[in-house]
Design a protein around this motif. Sequence first.
Motif, mmCIF file in Angstrom:
data_model
loop_
_atom_site.group_PDB
_atom_site.id
_atom_site.type_symbol
_atom_site.label_atom_id
_atom_site.label_comp_id
_atom_site.label_asym_id
_atom_site.label_seq_id
_atom_site.Cartn_x
_atom_site.Cartn_y
_atom_site.Cartn_z
ATOM 1 N N GLY A 191 0.804 -1.208 0.000
ATOM 2 C CA GLY A 191 0.000 0.000 0.000
ATOM 3 C C GLY A 191 0.841 1.264 0.000
ATOM 4 O O GLY A 191 0.572 2.211 -0.748
ATOM 5 N N VAL A 192 1.861 1.292 0.841
ATOM 6 C CA VAL A 192 2.753 2.457 0.886
ATOM 7 C C VAL A 192 3.456 2.643 -0.450
ATOM 8 O O VAL A 192 3.575 3.764 -0.967
ATOM 9 C CB VAL A 192 3.782 2.304 2.029
ATOM 10 N N ASN A 226 5.897 3.638 15.588
ATOM 11 C CA ASN A 226 7.288 3.220 15.396
ATOM 12 C C ASN A 226 7.942 2.884 16.734
ATOM 13 O O ASN A 226 9.074 3.257 17.027
ATOM 14 C CB ASN A 226 8.099 4.307 14.677
ATOM 15 N N SER A 227 7.185 2.175 17.554
ATOM 16 C CA SER A 227 7.656 1.793 18.887
ATOM 17 C C SER A 227 7.275 0.338 19.115
ATOM 18 O O SER A 227 6.093 0.001 19.136
ATOM 19 C CB SER A 227 7.011 2.681 19.952
ATOM 20 N N GLU A 286 10.453 -2.572 5.148
ATOM 21 C CA GLU A 286 11.020 -1.216 5.128
ATOM 22 C C GLU A 286 12.457 -1.241 4.609
ATOM 23 O O GLU A 286 12.851 -0.406 3.794
ATOM 24 C CB GLU A 286 10.983 -0.600 6.531
ATOM 25 N N ASP A 287 13.231 -2.208 5.072
ATOM 26 C CA ASP A 287 14.618 -2.310 4.636
ATOM 27 C C ASP A 287 14.736 -2.868 3.229
ATOM 28 O O ASP A 287 15.585 -2.420 2.435
ATOM 29 C CB ASP A 287 15.409 -3.206 5.598
ATOM 30 N N LEU A 288 13.872 -3.818 2.899
ATOM 31 C CA LEU A 288 13.980 -4.503 1.618
ATOM 32 C C LEU A 288 13.670 -3.588 0.441
ATOM 33 O O LEU A 288 14.369 -3.608 -0.585
ATOM 34 C CB LEU A 288 13.039 -5.719 1.602
ATOM 35 N N ILE A 289 12.596 -2.787 0.586
ATOM 36 C CA ILE A 289 12.213 -1.937 -0.556
ATOM 37 C C ILE A 289 12.358 -0.447 -0.243
ATOM 38 O O ILE A 289 11.856 0.401 -0.973
ATOM 39 C CB ILE A 289 10.772 -2.245 -1.012
ATOM 40 N N GLU A 290 13.063 -0.150 0.842
ATOM 41 C CA GLU A 290 13.429 1.224 1.205
ATOM 42 C C GLU A 290 12.207 2.142 1.293
ATOM 43 O O GLU A 290 12.096 3.143 0.577
ATOM 44 C CB GLU A 290 14.463 1.778 0.216
ATOM 45 N N ILE A 291 11.280 1.761 2.178
ATOM 46 C CA ILE A 291 10.108 2.577 2.448
ATOM 47 C C ILE A 291 9.990 2.785 3.949
ATOM 48 O O ILE A 291 10.701 2.148 4.723
ATOM 49 C CB ILE A 291 8.815 1.915 1.931
#
Length: 298
Positions: A191-192, A226-227, A286-291
Amino acid sequence: MKIGLIGLGAMGKPMALNLMGAGYEVYVYDVRDEVVKELEEKVTGGCKTVAELASKSDTIISSLPNAKIVEAVMTGEDGVFKNSRQGTIIIDMSSVSPGSSKRIAKKAEEYGIDYIDAPVSGGVSGASAGTLTIMVGGKDDTFFKVKPLFEVLGKNIYHVGEVGCGDAIKMINNLLLGCNMAALAEALALGVKCGLSVEIMREVISKSSGRSYALEAKLEKFIMANSYSGGFAVDLQHKDLGIALEASKEEAVPLPVTATAAQVYETARAKGLNRRDMSSIVKIWEDLIEIEISGKEH
C-alpha cells in the motif's frame, strides 16, 4: 487444597500470588533460587527441588518455556511423577504441542496421576489481574475438580475436549494471529509503495473485510508509533508457529501459509528483532524496498 507451582516467570509468579490470595496453600519452585526466595514470604513456602514440591502438593501447576522442559520436569528421576502421590492432578499451563501433552499424559497414567493441559491467553496483565482466558484439555471429572482454581486465575474458561485439545485450540489461535500479522505487514508495504498513507489504510480497512485483530491491536499502537517495546515478542510468535508446524507433521496436515509466515518471523529474528513486538516484522519490508511504514503520512 495444597498447590505446587513450577515456573515463576512472568506468568507463573502472578498466578502463584493470586492463588495464595484466594486462600490456597501454595508451594513454589523455579530453577532460579533468587526468584523462589523473592516469593517465599508471600506464599506458603518455597521449595529447593521439584521433588520436594511434588511431595507437598495435591495439585501441581507448571508454567514452563517449552515441551522439552515440561517433559524433563515431569518424567525425570527427581521429577514430578516419581515424587507425587497417586491421585495428584497436574495442570500444565505451558504452550506446547498437542502431541507432547498427550504423550506426557500417558506416562502420568502409569503413576496414577491425572494430567491436563491448560494454556492461556491474556499475557502478563491478564495473569496479574486474574482475567486470563484458559483453554483446558482433560477428563470431565478432572476438569471439574480443579475448575475453582481456574476461576481464580481466569475470567474465560473453556473445557475444549480431551488432553491435548487445550494446546490445540491455543495453537490454532496463535497460528491465525501470526499469519494475519505477516499478511498485514506485507499489505502495508504494498500500500505504501502504491502511494497510500498508513492512516488511510487503517481507516478504510478497519471498516472493511480485511480487518483483523492484528490491524486493531498492532497498527496504531506499535507500527504507526514506530515503537516496538513490550507487546508479544517475535521469538514467542515464531515459537508458536513452530508448534503448529510440529503438529502438522504429526497429523499429516499441510500448512503452506503457516510455513511461509514462520520464515517471515525467522527473518525478523535474523535482523535482531527477537524481543521486539511481533509487528516489528514490518521492518523487513522497510529495509527490503526502502520505504517507511510507520507514521501517519507518507
